[in-house]
Write a protein that holds these residues in place. Structure first.
Motif, PDB file in Angstrom:
ATOM      1  N   UNK A  18       0.920  -0.911   0.076  1.00 52.15           N
ATOM      2  CA  UNK A  18      -0.134  -0.032   0.037  1.00 52.15           C
ATOM      3  C   UNK A  18       0.676   1.310  -0.143  1.00 52.15           C
ATOM      4  N   UNK A  19       2.022   1.291   0.804  1.00 53.28           N
ATOM      5  CA  UNK A  19       2.720   2.504   1.003  1.00 53.28           C
ATOM      6  C   UNK A  19       3.312   2.638  -0.499  1.00 53.28           C
ATOM      7  N   UNK A  20       3.891   1.553  -1.185  1.00 52.40           N
ATOM      8  CA  UNK A  20       4.656   1.483  -2.412  1.00 52.40           C
ATOM      9  C   UNK A  20       3.803   2.327  -3.450  1.00 52.40           C
ATOM     10  N   UNK A  21       2.246   2.057  -3.435  1.00 53.12           N
ATOM     11  CA  UNK A  21       1.267   2.327  -4.241  1.00 53.12           C
ATOM     12  C   UNK A  21       1.016   4.057  -3.984  1.00 53.12           C
ATOM     13  N   UNK A  22       1.126   4.332  -2.579  1.00 52.91           N
ATOM     14  CA  UNK A  22       1.161   5.799  -2.521  1.00 52.91           C
ATOM     15  C   UNK A  22       2.249   6.499  -2.961  1.00 52.91           C
ATOM     16  N   UNK A  23       3.657   5.827  -2.900  1.00 56.80           N
ATOM     17  CA  UNK A  23       4.768   6.447  -3.311  1.00 56.80           C
ATOM     18  C   UNK A  23       4.768   6.838  -4.863  1.00 56.80           C
ATOM     19  N   UNK A  24       4.187   5.855  -5.533  1.00 54.38           N
ATOM     20  CA  UNK A  24       3.914   5.985  -6.830  1.00 54.38           C
ATOM     21  C   UNK A  24       2.804   6.966  -7.310  1.00 54.38           C
ATOM     22  N   UNK A  25       1.833   6.952  -6.571  1.00 53.79           N
ATOM     23  CA  UNK A  25       0.784   8.040  -6.791  1.00 53.79           C
ATOM     24  C   UNK A  25       1.618   9.477  -6.614  1.00 53.79           C
ATOM     25  N   UNK A  26       2.259   9.675  -5.453  1.00 56.16           N
ATOM     26  CA  UNK A  26       2.791  10.939  -5.195  1.00 56.16           C
ATOM     27  C   UNK A  26       3.619  11.379  -6.301  1.00 56.16           C
ATOM     28  N   UNK A  27       4.428  10.194  -6.868  1.00 60.56           N
ATOM     29  CA  UNK A  27       5.653  10.621  -7.809  1.00 60.56           C
ATOM     30  C   UNK A  27       4.967  10.997  -9.016  1.00 60.56           C
ATOM     31  N   UNK A  28       3.782  10.513  -9.469  1.00 68.27           N
ATOM     32  CA  UNK A  28       3.066  10.810 -10.693  1.00 68.27           C
ATOM     33  C   UNK A  28       2.558  12.279 -10.676  1.00 68.27           C
ATOM     34  N   UNK A  29       1.933  12.644  -9.417  1.00 74.22           N
ATOM     35  CA  UNK A  29       1.242  13.849  -9.307  1.00 74.22           C
ATOM     36  C   UNK A  29       2.309  15.029  -9.078  1.00 74.22           C
ATOM     37  N   UNK A  30       3.710  14.536  -8.647  1.00 71.79           N
ATOM     38  CA  UNK A  30       4.658  15.467  -8.662  1.00 71.79           C
ATOM     39  C   UNK A  30       4.909  16.107 -10.112  1.00 71.79           C
TER      40      UNK A  30
END
Length: 85
Positions: A18-30
């Protein structure tokens, strides 16, 4: 560390995934310069930690081991060095 079972539990795998998915989401929106999406991803990261902690509390994590003091080797028994003079 290969001989230990550190992190090989459903609680650990779920929380990290779940945390990895969150990092991916954050990275895409950055990359898209969307601050709201970045913070939504950070919420998902925190959610991963919460879910992992709850699962561990439910017994799906690694059992706690009692801490024992480290084993100490016996002190060397040699004669002290004498100064000659």
């Amino acid at each position: 560390m290969a001989g230990s079972s550190h992190g090989h539990t459903p609680a650990a795998w779920t929380g990290v995934t779940i945390a990895f998915i969150g990092f991916c989401v954050s990275g895409a929106f950055v990359v898209m310069a969307q601050p709201v999406g970045f913070w939504a991803g950070m919420v998902i990261v925190v959610l991963g930690g919460v879910v992992g902690g709850v699962m561990r509390a439910m017994g799906l994590g690694q059992p706690k081991q009692e801490r024992t003091p480290p084993h100490r080797a016996p002190a060397a028994t040699r004669e002290p060095a004498h100064a000659e003079g």
